[in-house]
Design a protein around this motif. Sequence first.
Motif, PDB file in Angstrom:
ATOM      1  N   TYR A   1      14.360  64.235  26.918  1.00 42.16           N
ATOM      2  CA  TYR A   1      13.544  64.590  25.749  1.00 42.16           C
ATOM      3  C   TYR A   1      12.064  64.311  26.037  1.00 42.16           C
ATOM      4  CZ  TYR A   1      11.751  64.125  20.921  1.00 42.16           C
ATOM      5  OH  TYR A   1      11.027  64.229  19.748  1.00 42.16           O
ATOM      6  N   SER A   2      11.207  65.191  25.569  1.00 38.46           N
ATOM      7  CA  SER A   2       9.770  65.045  25.777  1.00 38.46           C
ATOM      8  C   SER A   2       9.140  64.364  24.562  1.00 38.46           C
ATOM      9  CB  SER A   2       9.123  66.412  26.008  1.00 38.46           C
ATOM     10  OG  SER A   2       7.721  66.267  26.209  1.00 38.46           O
ATOM     11  N   PHE A   3       8.866  63.082  24.675  1.00 33.91           N
ATOM     12  CA  PHE A   3       8.250  62.333  23.584  1.00 33.91           C
ATOM     13  C   PHE A   3       6.789  62.744  23.411  1.00 33.91           C
ATOM     14  CE2 PHE A   3      11.812  59.688  24.759  1.00 33.91           C
ATOM     15  CZ  PHE A   3      12.192  59.043  23.596  1.00 33.91           C
ATOM     16  N   ARG A   4       6.362  62.834  22.161  1.00 33.58           N
ATOM     17  CA  ARG A   4       4.943  63.057  21.904  1.00 33.58           C
ATOM     18  C   ARG A   4       4.124  61.825  22.266  1.00 33.58           C
ATOM     19  NH1 ARG A   4       4.756  66.072  15.967  1.00 33.58           N
ATOM     20  NH2 ARG A   4       5.611  68.083  16.652  1.00 33.58           N
ATOM     21  N   TYR A   5       4.739  60.643  22.087  1.00 33.15           N
ATOM     22  CA  TYR A   5       4.054  59.380  22.392  1.00 33.15           C
ATOM     23  C   TYR A   5       4.982  58.548  23.261  1.00 33.15           C
ATOM     24  CZ  TYR A   5       1.691  54.895  21.727  1.00 33.15           C
ATOM     25  OH  TYR A   5       1.036  53.703  21.931  1.00 33.15           O
ATOM     26  N   PHE A   6       4.510  58.188  24.432  1.00 36.27           N
ATOM     27  CA  PHE A   6       5.351  57.420  25.350  1.00 36.27           C
ATOM     28  C   PHE A   6       4.453  56.687  26.337  1.00 36.27           C
ATOM     29  CE2 PHE A   6       8.481  56.573  28.615  1.00 36.27           C
ATOM     30  CZ  PHE A   6       9.633  56.339  27.882  1.00 36.27           C
ATOM     31  N   LEU A   7       4.622  55.389  26.426  1.00 35.78           N
ATOM     32  CA  LEU A   7       3.815  54.582  27.329  1.00 35.78           C
ATOM     33  C   LEU A   7       4.715  53.786  28.269  1.00 35.78           C
ATOM     34  CD1 LEU A   7       1.053  53.064  24.989  1.00 35.78           C
ATOM     35  CD2 LEU A   7       0.765  54.878  26.679  1.00 35.78           C
ATOM     36  N   GLU A   8       4.236  53.559  29.458  1.00 38.52           N
ATOM     37  CA  GLU A   8       4.897  52.589  30.337  1.00 38.52           C
ATOM     38  C   GLU A   8       4.722  51.205  29.706  1.00 38.52           C
ATOM     39  OE1 GLU A   8       3.101  52.902  34.145  1.00 38.52           O
ATOM     40  OE2 GLU A   8       4.000  54.839  34.618  1.00 38.52           O
ATOM     41  N   PRO A   9       5.705  50.317  29.846  1.00 40.94           N
ATOM     42  CA  PRO A   9       6.897  50.434  30.699  1.00 40.94           C
ATOM     43  C   PRO A   9       8.163  50.835  29.941  1.00 40.94           C
ATOM     44  CG  PRO A   9       6.574  48.166  30.105  1.00 40.94           C
ATOM     45  CD  PRO A   9       5.514  48.945  29.376  1.00 40.94           C
ATOM     46  N   LEU A  10       8.036  51.676  28.896  1.00 41.19           N
ATOM     47  CA  LEU A  10       9.238  52.096  28.169  1.00 41.19           C
ATOM     48  C   LEU A  10      10.234  52.789  29.081  1.00 41.19           C
ATOM     49  CD1 LEU A  10       7.645  53.407  24.841  1.00 41.19           C
ATOM     50  CD2 LEU A  10       9.058  51.366  25.133  1.00 41.19           C
ATOM     51  N   ASP A  11       9.730  53.536  30.064  1.00 45.07           N
ATOM     52  CA  ASP A  11      10.642  54.207  30.987  1.00 45.07           C
ATOM     53  C   ASP A  11      11.475  53.200  31.767  1.00 45.07           C
ATOM     54  OD1 ASP A  11       8.364  53.288  32.247  1.00 45.07           O
ATOM     55  OD2 ASP A  11       8.142  55.027  33.569  1.00 45.07           O
ATOM     56  N   ALA A  12      10.831  52.157  32.249  1.00 46.41           N
ATOM     57  CA  ALA A  12      11.567  51.125  32.989  1.00 46.41           C
ATOM     58  C   ALA A  12      12.530  50.370  32.078  1.00 46.41           C
ATOM     59  CB  ALA A  12      10.580  50.155  33.640  1.00 46.41           C
ATOM     60  N   LEU A  13      12.151  50.173  30.805  1.00 50.37           N
ATOM     61  CA  LEU A  13      13.039  49.518  29.847  1.00 50.37           C
ATOM     62  C   LEU A  13      14.304  50.350  29.650  1.00 50.37           C
ATOM     63  CD1 LEU A  13      13.613  47.365  27.638  1.00 50.37           C
ATOM     64  CD2 LEU A  13      12.341  48.820  26.053  1.00 50.37           C
ATOM     65  N   PHE A  14      14.147  51.660  29.468  1.00 45.64           N
ATOM     66  CA  PHE A  14      15.298  52.513  29.227  1.00 45.64           C
ATOM     67  C   PHE A  14      16.148  52.682  30.488  1.00 45.64           C
ATOM     68  CE2 PHE A  14      12.605  54.749  25.784  1.00 45.64           C
ATOM     69  CZ  PHE A  14      12.948  53.763  24.871  1.00 45.64           C
ATOM     70  N   GLU A  15      15.522  52.607  31.649  1.00 47.21           N
ATOM     71  CA  GLU A  15      16.250  52.762  32.907  1.00 47.21           C
ATOM     72  C   GLU A  15      16.849  51.447  33.402  1.00 47.21           C
ATOM     73  OE1 GLU A  15      13.343  54.381  35.507  1.00 47.21           O
ATOM     74  OE2 GLU A  15      13.266  56.333  34.507  1.00 47.21           O
ATOM     75  N   GLY A  16      16.454  50.325  32.793  1.00 47.53           N
ATOM     76  CA  GLY A  16      16.952  49.027  33.220  1.00 47.53           C
ATOM     77  C   GLY A  16      16.358  48.550  34.522  1.00 47.53           C
TER      78      GLY A  16
ATOM     79  N   GLU B   1       5.517  42.553  20.480  1.00 45.90           N
ATOM     80  CA  GLU B   1       5.875  43.242  19.246  1.00 45.90           C
ATOM     81  C   GLU B   1       4.815  44.231  18.797  1.00 45.90           C
ATOM     82  OE1 GLU B   1       7.270  40.374  16.386  1.00 45.90           O
ATOM     83  OE2 GLU B   1       8.764  39.599  17.804  1.00 45.90           O
ATOM     84  N   ALA B   2       3.560  43.979  19.122  1.00 43.36           N
ATOM     85  CA  ALA B   2       2.517  44.941  18.796  1.00 43.36           C
ATOM     86  C   ALA B   2       2.743  46.249  19.553  1.00 43.36           C
ATOM     87  CB  ALA B   2       1.140  44.363  19.136  1.00 43.36           C
ATOM     88  N   PHE B   3       3.130  46.140  20.812  1.00 43.19           N
ATOM     89  CA  PHE B   3       3.420  47.316  21.635  1.00 43.19           C
ATOM     90  C   PHE B   3       4.569  48.117  21.029  1.00 43.19           C
ATOM     91  CE2 PHE B   3       5.702  49.556  24.911  1.00 43.19           C
ATOM     92  CZ  PHE B   3       4.737  50.049  25.778  1.00 43.19           C
ATOM     93  N   VAL B   4       5.654  47.424  20.698  1.00 40.75           N
ATOM     94  CA  VAL B   4       6.841  48.101  20.189  1.00 40.75           C
ATOM     95  C   VAL B   4       6.567  48.737  18.829  1.00 40.75           C
ATOM     96  CG1 VAL B   4       9.195  47.720  19.356  1.00 40.75           C
ATOM     97  CG2 VAL B   4       8.456  46.685  21.505  1.00 40.75           C
ATOM     98  N   GLN B   5       5.896  48.017  17.943  1.00 40.55           N
ATOM     99  CA  GLN B   5       5.626  48.569  16.619  1.00 40.55           C
ATOM    100  C   GLN B   5       4.654  49.751  16.683  1.00 40.55           C
ATOM    101  OE1 GLN B   5       4.861  44.613  14.677  1.00 40.55           O
ATOM    102  NE2 GLN B   5       6.192  45.459  13.108  1.00 40.55           N
ATOM    103  N   THR B   6       3.738  49.745  17.642  1.00 39.62           N
ATOM    104  CA  THR B   6       2.857  50.898  17.829  1.00 39.62           C
ATOM    105  C   THR B   6       3.669  52.129  18.214  1.00 39.62           C
ATOM    106  OG1 THR B   6       0.996  49.498  18.500  1.00 39.62           O
ATOM    107  CG2 THR B   6       0.895  51.824  19.116  1.00 39.62           C
ATOM    108  N   ALA B   7       4.628  51.933  19.111  1.00 45.32           N
ATOM    109  CA  ALA B   7       5.507  53.044  19.481  1.00 45.32           C
ATOM    110  C   ALA B   7       6.277  53.553  18.266  1.00 45.32           C
ATOM    111  CB  ALA B   7       6.466  52.612  20.587  1.00 45.32           C
ATOM    112  N   PHE B   8       6.795  52.635  17.463  1.00 49.83           N
ATOM    113  CA  PHE B   8       7.545  53.045  16.271  1.00 49.83           C
ATOM    114  C   PHE B   8       6.661  53.839  15.305  1.00 49.83           C
ATOM    115  CE2 PHE B   8      10.763  49.261  16.447  1.00 49.83           C
ATOM    116  CZ  PHE B   8      11.254  49.759  17.642  1.00 49.83           C
TER     117      PHE B   8
END
Length: 424
Positions: free
Chosen positions: A255-270, A282-289
């Motif tokens: 899926y092509s996210f409109r908003y996506f920052l590293e290291p979310l890719d590494a988080l999802f890939e483990g 938590e500021a990083f995560v809530q910004t993504a949300f």
Amino acid sequence: MLKEEKVFKDPVHNYVHVQDRTIWDLINTKEFQRLRRIRQLGTSYLTFHGAEHSRFSHSLGVYEITRRIISQFERNGYEDWPQEQRLVALCAALLHDVGHGPFSHSIEEAFGMFHEDWTCRIILEDSEIHQVLQQIDPALPEQVAAVICKTYAYPIVVNLVSGPLDADRMDYLLRDAYFTGVNYGTFDIDRILRLVRPYKDRIVVKESGMHAVEHYLLSRYEMYWQVYFHPVTRSSEMVLRHIFKRAKELYLQGYSFRYFLEPLDALFEGTLTTTQYVQLDEAFVQTAFMQWINEPDELLADLCQRFIERKLYKYIEVDELNAEWLCREWHAAGLNPDYDIMFDSPSDNPYDVYRSGDEPTQQHILLWDGHDQVMELSKKSDIVRSISGIRRGNHYIYFPMDKLQAVEHRLTDEVKRMFLQRKN
């Protein structure tokens, strides 16, 4: 040692005293400062509005309690306390939670991570914390990590930082009670600290301190069921885990996210490195949300909006749970049983206020007679014996009321009575 003692004003312990240069340097590392941006109670601030305190303040509190206990041991010259382990114990107390991620246990459950593992990685791998420890002694990082992993050669140090009556539990009960505004977690910590003793390879309590320890255990019991397992908090945790679940699903589907920052890719890939992990707060995560509220994927957008705006799932309490039947009903009504209904059972909260045993272990509180005899607490205390091994709680079912009402015409009468017509 520092030329001049440093102090932190603290609402729970009044002051946190820092005399060691090593402790001061550790506090000022970027990895420890990150804990200012990690809430101690995860999503509980959505239930108790005052619960905004951080892992930073809790870690300082655990250090302070440990410092007070060791100072008492040293003043009294107790032979069973290995004085050369003072710095290891203080460092472990300070750093025990440095590996917590955003919203703590919720993100651990979502991605199968454990904060203890990340704590040890941060201590052992290339980090500012590792550098501070290694400058004192090349073996110090491994020693501190071993305490946290409960494999250290001195069990008494582990028992002090992580045990049935440890500095960690004593601080978080008092601190969480203070910031949530409840009285359940209060107990006489001064008396307990005055009466703990080093005995062979563990921490024990003089018999005269039994009633203070009883109060401590009852406080733990009340805090878990009134605060930590509060159903509204559990609802927010479930919505949060479902956000992570959906975002990971979309990522793995390309899926092509409109908003996506590293290291979310590494988080999802483990594949997170320690450097990437420390970037997560938590500021990083809530910004993504906040940004994902505008994603084309309606499910992800809905979940994020519910979490950010506190439009959480409603809940009902039931004696018995028939999850398979309910999932079929949800599917038949056009709802998504993977996301529009969530289940919470007592077995999901494996907590015992205290578990007794015939053979004392490191998880038992021992009373000391002042000479050469120790006794497991429940053998002496009627109160502790009565609550030992207790597990409680009914099943909870969580669901989005607005979605359920929208398909009310498709629901069976039994489901309507169960979810829409019951009086709370």
